[in-house]
Design an enzyme around this catalytic site. Structure first.
Site, PDB file in Angstrom:
ATOM      1  N   ASP A  71       4.022  26.167  -8.189  1.00  0.00           N
ATOM      2  CA  ASP A  71       2.615  26.653  -7.185  1.00  0.00           C
ATOM      3  C   ASP A  71       1.801  25.484  -7.231  1.00  0.00           C
ATOM      4  O   ASP A  71       1.165  25.223  -8.180  1.00  0.00           O
ATOM      5  CB  ASP A  71       2.280  27.858  -7.601  1.00  0.00           C
ATOM      6  CG  ASP A  71       1.054  28.126  -6.458  1.00  0.00           C
ATOM      7  OD1 ASP A  71       1.304  28.811  -5.633  1.00  0.00           O
ATOM      8  OD2 ASP A  71      -0.117  27.822  -6.703  1.00  0.00           O
TER       9      ASP A  71
ATOM     10  N   LYS B 255      -0.529  25.196  -0.179  1.00  0.00           N
ATOM     11  CA  LYS B 255      -1.458  25.826   0.584  1.00  0.00           C
ATOM     12  C   LYS B 255      -2.505  25.047   1.373  1.00  0.00           C
ATOM     13  O   LYS B 255      -2.568  23.898   0.980  1.00  0.00           O
ATOM     14  CB  LYS B 255      -2.439  26.688  -0.435  1.00  0.00           C
ATOM     15  CG  LYS B 255      -1.972  27.256  -1.475  1.00  0.00           C
ATOM     16  CD  LYS B 255      -2.609  27.895  -2.634  1.00  0.00           C
ATOM     17  CE  LYS B 255      -2.073  28.618  -3.632  1.00  0.00           C
ATOM     18  NZ  LYS B 255      -1.565  27.378  -4.699  1.00  0.00           N
TER      19      LYS B 255
END
Length: 282
Positions: A46, A76
């Site tokens: 992540d 993101k």
């Protein structure tokens, strides 16, 4: 060899329940840290545009020699206030992340913050729908969205976020939000699952449960998350701790342990460590 179970997202994509987070890992250290995690057995990583370590993360993914289909990569959109987030800006940011990661697709792409005072996440989500339809992100979701934000999204789009990544740990259990996720079919992913190792890991109740099982406090808290059905992404740059955080599948918490950890979140509200999504805009 890899004991990490998968969680099926609402679009059928399988996501490892335990992954490796690289928040606050400098880009020049990310290649080594992510490489260590992949060697230890992690298959989910992540990152985020704002972390500034997508290039190092991508180098580690490439150097690992692991088949792309065995990896689950999340990044993101940093939808900060420096620009107006129209379709072209979102697509440009997404392309930039793919280029830095040296990938042709990611497995999960998230809106990093709702920024409700800017009132633009609905427009951003429209472009996320396009990204999802293109296959360049196998799944799309959000991060730090509150119940009100998710409800607004649901009123304007038929595409339900696959994941909402939120601050979540026993001292800040987000009970209302998790219940809403369950109703909507959104997977709950916990950032700072160990409470950033501050107060939480030194609590006597956590230490007692750890001693009972012959495990570390961090392993006990991660096991609580897994038992609760959360996806977790603990972060460490210490090789021994990276391996320890993955070694959480050889024991189970019993009902008494779980109840004791659940009770930690029953005190006064506001044991939040990170920013409040209602007001965060920088």
């Amino acid at each position: 060899m890899n004991q990490v179970p998968g969680i099926k997202l609402n679009n059928g994509t399988l996501m490892p329940q335990l992954g490796y987070g690289v928040w606050q890992v400098p880009d020049d250290e990310a290649e080594r840290a992510v490489g260590t995690a992949l060697e230890a057995g992690y298959r989910s990583v992540d990152t985020a545009a704002i972390y500034g370590n997508e290039k190092g993360t991508g180098k580690a993914l490439a150097a690992s020699g692991l088949p792309r289909e065995d990896l689950f990569v999340t990044t993101k959109l940093w939808n900060g206030p420096s620009r107006r987030w129209g379709r072209d800006e979102v697509l440009r940011a997404f392309d930039d992340s793919l280029a830095k990661l040296a990938l042709d697709h990611v497995d999960l792409y998230l809106i990093h913050w709702p920024r409700p005072m800017r009132d633009d996440f609905l427009a951003i989500w429209k472009t996320f729908e396009e990204i999802a339809a293109s296959g360049r992100a196998k799944a799309v979701g959000v991060s730090n969205f509150r119940p009100a934000d998710l409800e607004r999204l649901g009123e304007s789009s038929d595409l339900v976020p696959a994941v909402n990544q939120i601050e979540l740990h026993p001292l800040f259990p987000q009970t209302e939000l998790r219940a809403l996720h369950s109703r909507l079919g959104i997977t709950t992913e916990a950032w700072s699952p160990l409470g950033q190792g501050k107060e939480l890991l030194t609590l006597p109740v956590v230490a007692s449960i750890a001693a009972k099982h012959g495990r570390s406090a961090a392993q006990v808290v991660l096991r609580w998350h897994l038992r609760s059905g959360h996806v977790v992404i603990p972060k460490s740059v210490t090789p021994a701790r990276i391996r320890e955080n993955l070694d959480v599948f050889g024991f189970e918490l019993d009902a008494e342990d779980t109840a004791a950890l659940d009770a930690l979140g029953s005190g006064p509200a506001g044991r939040r460590i990170g920013p409040d999504p209602a007001v965060f805009d920088v």
